[in-house]
Structures are given as C-alpha cells and as structure tokens.
Write a protein that holds these residues in place. Structure first.
Motif, PDB file in Angstrom:
ATOM      1  N   LEU A 352      -1.413   3.928 -15.357  1.00  0.00           N
ATOM      2  CA  LEU A 352      -0.077   4.513 -15.443  1.00  0.00           C
ATOM      3  C   LEU A 352       0.029   5.817 -14.666  1.00  0.00           C
ATOM      4  O   LEU A 352       1.108   6.374 -14.510  1.00  0.00           O
ATOM      5  CB  LEU A 352       0.291   4.777 -16.911  1.00  0.00           C
ATOM      6  N   THR A 353      -1.115   6.307 -14.185  1.00  0.00           N
ATOM      7  CA  THR A 353      -1.088   7.629 -13.551  1.00  0.00           C
ATOM      8  C   THR A 353      -0.565   7.593 -12.126  1.00  0.00           C
ATOM      9  O   THR A 353      -0.349   8.628 -11.527  1.00  0.00           O
ATOM     10  CB  THR A 353      -2.498   8.259 -13.525  1.00  0.00           C
ATOM     11  N   THR A 354      -0.418   6.398 -11.552  1.00  0.00           N
ATOM     12  CA  THR A 354       0.006   6.349 -10.155  1.00  0.00           C
ATOM     13  C   THR A 354       0.820   5.087  -9.878  1.00  0.00           C
ATOM     14  O   THR A 354       0.739   4.116 -10.629  1.00  0.00           O
ATOM     15  CB  THR A 354      -1.226   6.391  -9.216  1.00  0.00           C
ATOM     16  N   VAL A 355       1.602   5.127  -8.808  1.00  0.00           N
ATOM     17  CA  VAL A 355       2.286   3.917  -8.362  1.00  0.00           C
ATOM     18  C   VAL A 355       1.827   3.550  -6.955  1.00  0.00           C
ATOM     19  O   VAL A 355       2.337   2.630  -6.356  1.00  0.00           O
ATOM     20  CB  VAL A 355       3.821   4.084  -8.344  1.00  0.00           C
ATOM     21  N   GLN A 356       0.844   4.286  -6.464  1.00  0.00           N
ATOM     22  CA  GLN A 356       0.349   3.986  -5.121  1.00  0.00           C
ATOM     23  C   GLN A 356      -0.614   2.815  -5.175  1.00  0.00           C
ATOM     24  O   GLN A 356      -1.576   2.833  -5.926  1.00  0.00           O
ATOM     25  CB  GLN A 356      -0.395   5.187  -4.566  1.00  0.00           C
ATOM     26  N   VAL A 515      -0.208  -4.226  -9.500  1.00  0.00           N
ATOM     27  CA  VAL A 515      -0.322  -4.240  -8.045  1.00  0.00           C
ATOM     28  C   VAL A 515       1.003  -4.683  -7.423  1.00  0.00           C
ATOM     29  O   VAL A 515       1.477  -4.094  -6.449  1.00  0.00           O
ATOM     30  CB  VAL A 515      -1.483  -5.161  -7.591  1.00  0.00           C
ATOM     31  N   GLU A 516       1.598  -5.697  -8.050  1.00  0.00           N
ATOM     32  CA  GLU A 516       2.874  -6.194  -7.525  1.00  0.00           C
ATOM     33  C   GLU A 516       3.946  -5.095  -7.603  1.00  0.00           C
ATOM     34  O   GLU A 516       4.706  -4.887  -6.659  1.00  0.00           O
ATOM     35  CB  GLU A 516       3.300  -7.424  -8.344  1.00  0.00           C
ATOM     36  N   ASN A 517       3.971  -4.410  -8.736  1.00  0.00           N
ATOM     37  CA  ASN A 517       4.951  -3.333  -8.897  1.00  0.00           C
ATOM     38  C   ASN A 517       4.772  -2.264  -7.831  1.00  0.00           C
ATOM     39  O   ASN A 517       5.737  -1.786  -7.238  1.00  0.00           O
ATOM     40  CB  ASN A 517       4.826  -2.690 -10.279  1.00  0.00           C
ATOM     41  N   ALA A 518       3.486  -1.895  -7.641  1.00  0.00           N
ATOM     42  CA  ALA A 518       3.197  -0.854  -6.641  1.00  0.00           C
ATOM     43  C   ALA A 518       3.660  -1.316  -5.275  1.00  0.00           C
ATOM     44  O   ALA A 518       4.221  -0.546  -4.496  1.00  0.00           O
ATOM     45  CB  ALA A 518       1.698  -0.572  -6.621  1.00  0.00           C
ATOM     46  N   HIS A 519       3.415  -2.606  -5.059  1.00  0.00           N
ATOM     47  CA  HIS A 519       3.791  -3.189  -3.782  1.00  0.00           C
ATOM     48  C   HIS A 519       5.305  -3.095  -3.592  1.00  0.00           C
ATOM     49  O   HIS A 519       5.796  -2.640  -2.558  1.00  0.00           O
ATOM     50  CB  HIS A 519       3.338  -4.637  -3.787  1.00  0.00           C
ATOM     51  N   LEU A 520       6.030  -3.515  -4.644  1.00  0.00           N
ATOM     52  CA  LEU A 520       7.491  -3.449  -4.590  1.00  0.00           C
ATOM     53  C   LEU A 520       7.936  -2.008  -4.410  1.00  0.00           C
ATOM     54  O   LEU A 520       8.837  -1.710  -3.633  1.00  0.00           O
ATOM     55  CB  LEU A 520       8.102  -4.018  -5.875  1.00  0.00           C
ATOM     56  N   TYR A 521       7.269  -1.125  -5.155  1.00  0.00           N
ATOM     57  CA  TYR A 521       7.645   0.273  -5.087  1.00  0.00           C
ATOM     58  C   TYR A 521       7.495   0.809  -3.668  1.00  0.00           C
ATOM     59  O   TYR A 521       8.380   1.479  -3.144  1.00  0.00           O
ATOM     60  CB  TYR A 521       6.785   1.082  -6.057  1.00  0.00           C
ATOM     61  N   SER A 522       6.328   0.457  -3.068  1.00  0.00           N
ATOM     62  CA  SER A 522       6.096   0.985  -1.715  1.00  0.00           C
ATOM     63  C   SER A 522       7.088   0.375  -0.725  1.00  0.00           C
ATOM     64  O   SER A 522       7.534   1.032   0.208  1.00  0.00           O
ATOM     65  CB  SER A 522       4.652   0.733  -1.279  1.00  0.00           C
ATOM     66  N   THR A 523       7.447  -0.903  -0.967  1.00  0.00           N
ATOM     67  CA  THR A 523       8.446  -1.528  -0.091  1.00  0.00           C
ATOM     68  C   THR A 523       9.769  -0.807  -0.229  1.00  0.00           C
ATOM     69  O   THR A 523      10.426  -0.477   0.771  1.00  0.00           O
ATOM     70  CB  THR A 523       8.633  -3.005  -0.484  1.00  0.00           C
ATOM     71  N   ILE A 524      10.137  -0.537  -1.488  1.00  0.00           N
ATOM     72  CA  ILE A 524      11.401   0.156  -1.727  1.00  0.00           C
ATOM     73  C   ILE A 524      11.370   1.530  -1.076  1.00  0.00           C
ATOM     74  O   ILE A 524      12.323   1.956  -0.427  1.00  0.00           O
ATOM     75  CB  ILE A 524      11.673   0.284  -3.249  1.00  0.00           C
ATOM     76  N   GLU A 525      10.208   2.175  -1.227  1.00  0.00           N
ATOM     77  CA  GLU A 525      10.077   3.514  -0.670  1.00  0.00           C
ATOM     78  C   GLU A 525      10.243   3.479   0.856  1.00  0.00           C
ATOM     79  O   GLU A 525      10.969   4.282   1.440  1.00  0.00           O
ATOM     80  CB  GLU A 525       8.702   4.073  -1.016  1.00  0.00           C
ATOM     81  N   ALA A 526       9.553   2.479   1.453  1.00  0.00           N
ATOM     82  CA  ALA A 526       9.638   2.353   2.908  1.00  0.00           C
ATOM     83  C   ALA A 526      11.074   2.064   3.326  1.00  0.00           C
ATOM     84  O   ALA A 526      11.599   2.671   4.274  1.00  0.00           O
ATOM     85  CB  ALA A 526       8.714   1.233   3.374  1.00  0.00           C
ATOM     86  N   ASN A 527      11.707   1.153   2.581  1.00  0.00           N
ATOM     87  CA  ASN A 527      13.098   0.815   2.902  1.00  0.00           C
ATOM     88  C   ASN A 527      13.994   2.039   2.780  1.00  0.00           C
ATOM     89  O   ASN A 527      14.893   2.254   3.581  1.00  0.00           O
ATOM     90  CB  ASN A 527      13.615  -0.275   1.964  1.00  0.00           C
ATOM     91  N   ASN A 528      13.721   2.808   1.729  1.00  0.00           N
ATOM     92  CA  ASN A 528      14.499   4.015   1.484  1.00  0.00           C
ATOM     93  C   ASN A 528      14.375   4.985   2.646  1.00  0.00           C
ATOM     94  O   ASN A 528      15.358   5.532   3.128  1.00  0.00           O
ATOM     95  CB  ASN A 528      13.973   4.707   0.226  1.00  0.00           C
ATOM     96  N   ARG A 529      13.096   5.170   3.047  1.00  0.00           N
ATOM     97  CA  ARG A 529      12.838   6.081   4.154  1.00  0.00           C
ATOM     98  C   ARG A 529      13.580   5.607   5.395  1.00  0.00           C
ATOM     99  O   ARG A 529      14.209   6.382   6.106  1.00  0.00           O
ATOM    100  CB  ARG A 529      11.333   6.123   4.445  1.00  0.00           C
ATOM    101  N   GLU A 530      13.491   4.308   5.604  1.00  0.00           N
ATOM    102  CA  GLU A 530      14.125   3.724   6.770  1.00  0.00           C
ATOM    103  C   GLU A 530      15.639   3.939   6.730  1.00  0.00           C
ATOM    104  O   GLU A 530      16.252   4.352   7.714  1.00  0.00           O
ATOM    105  CB  GLU A 530      13.829   2.233   6.746  1.00  0.00           C
ATOM    106  N   LEU A 531      16.211   3.669   5.534  1.00  0.00           N
ATOM    107  CA  LEU A 531      17.654   3.841   5.386  1.00  0.00           C
ATOM    108  C   LEU A 531      18.057   5.288   5.629  1.00  0.00           C
ATOM    109  O   LEU A 531      19.066   5.570   6.263  1.00  0.00           O
ATOM    110  CB  LEU A 531      18.099   3.427   3.978  1.00  0.00           C
TER     111      LEU A 531
END
Lengths: 788, 117
Positions: A352-356, A515-531
C-alpha cells in the motif's frame, strides 16, 4: 522297629524342612528312603510339562548322568502304569511281561528282581512316580508302604515348594521386566524415541536377537511408523496376516513359526497384533530367542503371554505418543500458518506504500525471497505482452543475507537486496512452451518437479533457470492472466514446502491486482501528462493564433496606407529638385516607410501568418528549394556551396516554416561571408536519447560569433547588424521548437559558425488547418521506446 | 500603347498605380472591384491586368478565375497586402503574386516582363 521308623520319619522331616536347595533336599529324601527300606535303588521319574513322558530325575545313588536318563511314556512300563493309575504297585522280574516292559531299567540295575512304584502327588497335583528297585524278591509290609507313601508326600511337598518358588521367581522376573517396560514407555512422548525403546526392551525381555514394530494405517494399509532393533532375519508380518491365522479357541491371535534362511540356519519368530482404538493397526514381532549356548530356540507360550502383556502397555504408550505428535504437528502447522498469514498481511501493508509498478514488483519479490518472508531461493515476475502475445521477464530477485534480521516491513520496503536479470526472457504464449506459458493459458498454477515431463519442464527456460523443481502461479485479474510469478529453491536444493506455496497462491491474486492497478495508474498518469502537454500546446497555439490574427489584421490595415504614403513620397521626390530642402524631408518619409514595411513583414512572419502546413517532406528537397531562393545573394558574395545530402526518410513538418528556418540561416551565413567563403550544408540521421532525429548542419566560414554576443543570438530583436529586426534566429528557433526539435550553435571563433537543426522523425505534432483553428495532427505517433 | 487594368478598392492605391504606370507609358484603366474589372475586360482589348485580392462585391480571386476562363492568355498579376494567399490554390492561376510595397519597382519590372518589353 518302631524307633527305627521314628528315626527315619524324623530324618525325613528334617530334610524336608532344611534350608538346603530343593535339588539337594530331593536327593536326600530319595537317598534316605533307599537306606531305610534297604533297597538297592530309589528312583524318581518326573512327569514332563507335556504330561506325556516320565523322565528319570533323581536317583538314590547321586546325580543322574544324561545317558542314564531313562524315559517311559505314560502307560508304559511300571512307571507309566503307576502314573496312569495313580496307585502303588509292586512287580517281580519273574512275572510275565515285567522284564519286557521295564527293560530299560536294566541300564540302572541289571539284576533287578523287584520293582515297586508309588505315585508322587498331593491333594490336587500329580508330579511323578517313585520306583524302588531291589535284587531280591521283596514284599513291603503295610508299615513300610505307609512310610513310602509319607516319603512320597514329602517329595510331592518339596516339589510343590520348588515349583512355587520357581513360579514366584519367574513372576518376580516378569514383573520387573514389565516394570522396566513401563518405565521405558512412560519416560518419553517422543514417538521415535519411544518406538526405539519399545523394540529394544521387548527384545531384551524375551531374550530375542531382534525385534520389530510397525504401525499401519487401517484405511490405507500403508506403514505409518516402524522401528526395529537387533537382527531382523525376515519381514514383520502385517496385522491382517496375524489376525487371519487360525488359533485355538479362547487364544488370542498370534503368528509363530520358523524359516530356514539361505545359509541353512533356522530362524524363529513370534508376532502379536497391536490393536489401537482408531484406524491404526500394528504388529510387534520378535526373532530368534537365544539359548545360553548360542542355539536359537522357538518361542514358548510364556513368551507369548509376556509379549501380549507388553503389547497392551505398548499400545497405550504409542497411542499417547501418536496423539501428542498429532497435536504437536497441528500446533506446528498452526504456527507456520499464522506466521505465513502474518507475512501476507505485512506484505499487503507494504504494497500500500506505493503505486509505482517498479517499486511494487520489488516489494513483491522481496516478500518472496526474504528469510523473514516466504523464503524462496529465487523469484521472478513475468508479465504478458498483449501486443506480441509473449510472456516477458520483468524483474527477478534471489535470497540474500543482506536484509536478514531486519523487521519484515522495513526489509520489504528496502531496495531490492539482490536482483536477477530477467529482461531478455521472452516466452511465446503457446501450449508447447512449457509450464510458464501454460500457467497463463490455463490460468492455474503449475508445480513442476524433476519427474514432470520435459514438455512441461519448460523448453523456454534459460539454462540458469532450469531448476529441478519450481512453482509457477498466475497473476489473474478479472479472469485474465496478466503474468506469472515463478519461484524455486535451486540455490539451496531444498524441496519447495507446501505452506509457502499455498500462501503464494493466495498472494498471487492480490499481487495481480496490485500490479494491474499500478499499471493502470501509470497509464493514466502518462495520459494525463500527455493531455497536459497537448493542452499547453493548444493554449500556446491559440494564444499565438489570436496574437497573429490581431497582428496580421493590423499589419494589413497598415500596409495599404503605407504603400500609398511611400509610393506618393517617391513620386514627390522625383518632382522635388535636388537642391530643395523638401527633398530631404521626402527621403525621410520614404526611408521610414521602407523601414516600417520591413518591420511589418518580419512581424507577420514571427506571429506566423499561417501557423502550419504540416505534411511529410524530404528535408534535402527543402534545403535545395531554399538554396534557390538565396542563390543570387550567394553568387553576389562569391560563396561556394558544399552539399552533403544523403537520402533521408521523409519528415513530418511544415515545409514553409522549415524553409524559413533554412532561409534565415542562409541569410545569416551570407551576411557573415559577404566577402566570400564556403557554405557547407550537411544532412544526416541522428539518434538521441528520446528517439530518432534528422539533422542539418549549416557551416559558414565567416569568422564566428564574438563571445560577448553569443548568448544573445536567439533573443528576439537582438541584432549586430545595422539593418534587420534581429528576429531571424529567434524566428528560426521558434519554428524548430514548434517542431519539437533543437537548434544548436557550434562557434569556432576565427573560423566560422555551425548551426545544427535537429528535427524528430515522429512526435506529437499540432496542425493548424487554415481557418479551422488548432487541431491535433491526425497521426499521433508515440515516441520511440514507449511501449505502453 | 499597351493597355493595363488596375483593380483595387483603395482609391489612393488606384491613383498611385495609375500615375506610375502612365509615367511608364501605358494606358491605364481603373476598377474599384472585381465586377467593374470584368466589365472593362469584356469591353477593352487589354494587355495586362493587376488585381487586388480583397475587394467588395467581387474579390480579386473570383475575378482572376473568370478572366482566365475567358482570356487564358491575358497576364494577370495579383498585388495584395496579404502574403498568405500565396499558398491558396486559387491564386496559382495568376501569373505573378506580389505583396504590395511602397517601392513599385517589383511591380513595374513584372509588368515589363509580361508585356515582353
């Protein structure tokens, strides 16, 4: 006569009550009788245990040597007859048949004439027969007979005493044996130790050379525990065999027998069943009772009885030990389970300490390989790449002493102790690719053993991962296997234990989700950055568009009147005489208008009259086109052009803007080399950290840029020239950065300057279609290296 | 004497161009928009046309299209304050695209070129 009789009786009683040994007492009694009756011999034949034969035990002439141990079966001879009838009888040699029936007595007395037999018995027991032998024909008086009967009674009494004493001794011995057994059995609850003591004590008590014990499961018939001591010449019969052996009515079941081994020696055994309350059965078996002379003897009923008694004790003790062991095993199992669940709980907390994703994988691998975690020697995470349908190695770790002794949570979140490189693993997701691929395809764990078929043992495993035993658990999210966790104990060679594997299976579900959540999170993060980036660009481009439309609107409004003013000023100038003061005024008007017009043009360029006309263009062609525009200037300044333009792939760009960049750079070069020089133009592909570029290097021989102005060259409105707006390089840089490219300057003072323009081959681009405002380019190409 | 038509909605520009071109020895006709320009093209056998793009009633691009339809060999120069129409397909039919400048040398040399003088 009476005194003699009293003396005899007195002597008899004295002997009877004496404290000498029973054997001596019996010998004395027989001897006294012979002397008193004045017969040649007094013999005592004892009935054997089988109650079938009478054997000579005592003689009035002293100890009986073995070769004179005469025997009579029950009913034969005088001895046998008296034993059978239990009545005294006297016979003479002269009587018919007497010699024949008693011929064996001739060995003791070759010339016997009279034989008298008396039963030796008490109220309820018959012991044997007393025989008197004499060379003369004798007849015994009633008094003599009475005396003999009395002697017989005393003999019987002595024998009885001896028997009782022997019995008592035996009982005492047996009791002490049982005491020993009891002591041994109650000394421990450790099953192994107990069983060992049982067989040892049993063998010693029965004086057997070996003893074996086995306990089988009543249901599965498999041997649960066994123990043995000494020499075991043959296998221990199972309880079922013993129980199936027929025995006499009222007798407890047993199996007794003998076997001749290969060396020709006969071995004896005796086995009795052990009966437990539950579903257990057992056998205790003893082998080869040994006699003091080294002979092997068969076991007798007394041994059997003793073995039974011991079996009763043993059963209880073993049952206790078994129960204890069971309880202990359960407690141990519980303890391990609690420990493992604690590991699981702490691991969950650490996750729970990280989402990376990277950190999560490290925590997971740490949990699997730490001693204070699940303690596997090695663990690897592989994830499914949907695009290529392969399983790719992502991260691996192995057990390390580095974090030993640290609290679990602290160790989990610490940096990975020992990483194992697995990045080049690629396993196609096909059923013929072994356990790892199958785990994903079937969404179930695989426990691979050295005995597993080679097709399962993963042909796709790199050699350094070919462990004899390994376990693969799927990471399943929403009914879809996203990857696998693989563990082995190859380094230490320990077998994989059941509980950690169980915990791993429980954990793999959570790991998959995390792992899946982290993956989704990083995708969302990347998408966010891109947007965010796109929004910024759009805002900037909107701002630019607004600015440019305002500026160009203004500029156009200004241009018409400027043309008129300037045009008419020129006309006036022609009409005004050279000497007239008006001439100077008109020229000022003309010059100012020219300046304003130039400024206007540059401002319009800078604000981007037209933002973009993006398309796929050949950079070399753009260079050539631009060169044509400045050809006249180059020729005028006597500048030699050197071109190195190898074929390049087409580039997505605004050709007009890029031409503008080159134009500005060529113009600068011309101005720097107004007294001649060489302009070198090179184009080449260029690989940078963030992807592929195409670059153009434009080198002049104009002496370079003075250091004091170098840092200013890209600033708008900075110029070293007397003419121009100073916008040339600023515009160029602006265009290049709009294309996500870079512009660099290599200044060699005294020689010349090289401007290097590098443009990315494919990146996010903004396209403004004329009249439609800013819009995203239709081809949004991801930069190289971004697989997700 | 070569006949040149100048169409521009700005009176000052019309005046400037006609003065300059007359001085060069041309006969100059003037129009304030595309429509007027087309009328003159229909009546007078012209040698060259100079069109502004932004004009009321009919703009220079439409006038260019119609002139080229009727007389493809008649040279038409576009002279405008707007640089960006250079990219416009419709302006490619013109023989020359000139951004207006107070210095009329470019214009005059283009005229000379097309009149083959």
């Amino acid at each position: 006569m009476a005194t003699e009789r009293i003396a005899f009786l007195t002597q008899m009683v004295e002997v009877f009550t004496s404290t000498v040994s029973f054997g001596e007492r019996l010998n004395n009694l027989v001897h006294l009788l012979a002397r008193y009756l004045k017969v040649d011999l007094a013999l005592y034949f004892g009935l054997d245990k089988a109650k079938e034969t009478l054997v000579l035990n005592l003689s009035s002439q002293g100890p009986v040597p073995p070769h004179l141990r005469v025997e009579f079966p029950l009913g034969q001879g005088l001895v046998g007859e008296v034993a059978k009838t239990r009545k005294m009888k006297t016979v003479q040699r002269s009587q018919p048949g007497v010699l024949a029936a008693n011929r064996s007595l001739e060995k003791l007395h070759p010339a016997f004439a009279t034989l008298a037999g008396f039963p030796v018995a008490d109220d309820n027991f018959f012991y044997g027969v007393l025989i008197l032998v004499d060379r003369q024909e004798r007849h015994f008086t009633p008094a003599e007979r009475q005396n003999v009967q009395l002697a017989s009674l005393l003999l019987a009494g002595t024998l009885r005493q001896a028997l009782l004493q022997e019995e008592a001794k035996k009982r005492i011995a047996e009791l002490s044996v049982l005491f020993e057994v009891g002591k041994a059995l109650s000394s421990t609850v450790e099953l192994d130790v107990l069983l060992e003591r049982v067989v040892t004590t049993t063998a010693k008590v029965i004086t057997a050379r070996g003893a074996a014990l086995q306990i089988i499961d009543g249901v599965t018939k498999e041997v649960r525990v066994s123990s043995q001591y000494g020499e075991i010449p043959m296998s221990c019969p199972s309880p079922a065999v013993i129980l199936a052996t027929p025995t006499a009515a009222g007798e407890l079941p047993y199996l007794q027998g003998q076997e001749i081994n290969a060396a020709g020696r006969t071995h004896f055994f005796l086995a009795v069943p052990l009966a437990f309350k539950g579903q257990l059965q057992g056998t205790i078996c003893v082998y080869d009772k040994f006699a003091p002379n080294g002979e092997y003897l068969p076991f007798d009923p007394e041994n059997r009885q003793l073995l039974y008694t011991m079996a009763g004790l043993i059963v209880n003790a073993i049952e206790n030990a078994l129960t204890f062991k069971q309880v202990e095993t359960l407690a141990e199992k519980n303890e391990r389970m609690v420990r493992n669940l604690t590991v699981l709980q702490v691991l969950s907390r650490a996750l729970l300490t990280t989402v990376q994703e990277e950190r999560l994988l490290e925590i997971i691998l740490q949990g699997l390989t730490l001693d204070q975690g699940l303690g596997f020697d090695r663990a690897v995470v592989l994830l499914v790449d949907e695009a290529t349908q392969t399983l790719k190695g992502v991260k691996g770790a192995q057990r390390s002493p580095k974090l030993r002794g640290r609290p679990l949570f602290e160790a989990l979140v610490a940096p990975l102790a020992e990483e194992v490189p697995v990045q080049d693993w690629q396993i196609p997701l096909r059923p013929d690719q072994g356990a790892l691929a199958l785990t994903v395809l079937q969404k179930r764990p695989y426990h691979v053993l050295s005995s597993s078929p080679e097709s399962i043992r993963s042909p796709a495993l790199p050699p350094q991962f070919a462990a004899p035993e390994f376990f693969v658990a799927p990471l399943v999210v929403k009914d879809r296997a996203t990857g696998v966790i693989m563990v082995d104990n190859r380094a230490s060679g320990r077998p994989l234990e059941e509980e950690p594997l169980h915990v791993l299976q429980m954990f793999s579900t959570q790991a998959g989700l995390v792992v899946e959540n982290a993956h989704l999170y990083s995708t969302i993060e990347a998408n966010n950055r891109e947007l965010l980036l796109i929004r910024e660009r759009m805002l900037e481009s909107d701002r630019l568009a607004a600015l440019s439309s305002l500026a160009s609107g203004m500029a156009h409004e200004i241009r018409n009147p400027l043309v008129s003013i300037g045009g008419f000023a020129r006309r006036i100038a022609k009409l005004v005489e050279e000497t007239s003061p008006l001439r100077g005024y008109v020229e000022v008007i003309q010059e100012e208008v020219t300046r304003l017009e130039k400024l206007l043009r540059e401002i319009l360029d800078f604000t981007g009259e037209n933002l973009s006309f993006y398309g796929d263009h050949d950079l070399n062609k753009l260079l050539e086109d631009t060169l044509l525009l400045v050809q006249r200037d180059l020729e005028a300044c006597k500048i030699t052009v050197v071109k190195e333009l190898p074929p390049l792939p087409r580039l997505h760009c605004d050709d007009r803007q890029i031409k503008q960049v080159f134009y500005n750079l060529f113009q600068n070069a011309c101005q720097a080399m107004h007294q001649g020089g060489t302009l070198t133009i090179r184009s080449y592909p260029l690989e940078k950290e963030d992807g592929l570029y195409e670059a153009v290097a434009i080198t002049d021989t104009g002496g370079g840029i003075p250091l004091e102005v170098l840092h200013n060259i890209f600033n708008p409105f900075f110029s070293t020239k007397d003419y121009g707006t100073g916008l040339g390089l600023a515009i160029a840089q602006r265009i290049v950065s709009r294309h996500y490219g870079q512009m660099e300057v290599n200044n060699e003072l005294g020689k010349g300057v090289t401007f290097i323009v590098s443009l990315p081959v494919a990146k996010y681009c903004l396209v403004k279609e004329p009249g439609h405002g800013a819009a995203l380019a239709s081809t949004l190409k991801a930069p190289k290296g971004g697989e997700r | 004497m070569k006949k040149i038509l100048v169409a521009d909605d700005e009176m000052s520009i019309r005046l400037l161009y006609s003065e300059e071109l007359k001085e060069e020895g041309y006969e100059v006709y003037l129009a304030a928009n595309g429509k007027e320009a087309l009328e003159i093209v229909g009546k007078v056998p012209l040698d060259l046309v100079i069109l502004d793009i932004k004009m009321p009633e009919m703009d220079g691009i439409e006038a260019l299209r119609q002139i080229k339809e009727k007389q493809p060999d008649l040279p038409v120069l576009l002279s405008t304050a707007y640089g960006e129409y250079r990219q416009d397909f419709a302006t490619w039919a013109s023989d020359e695209y000139l951004v207006k400048s107070s210095d009329l040398e470019d214009l005059k040399s283009a005229v000379k070129r097309y009149l083959k003088e």
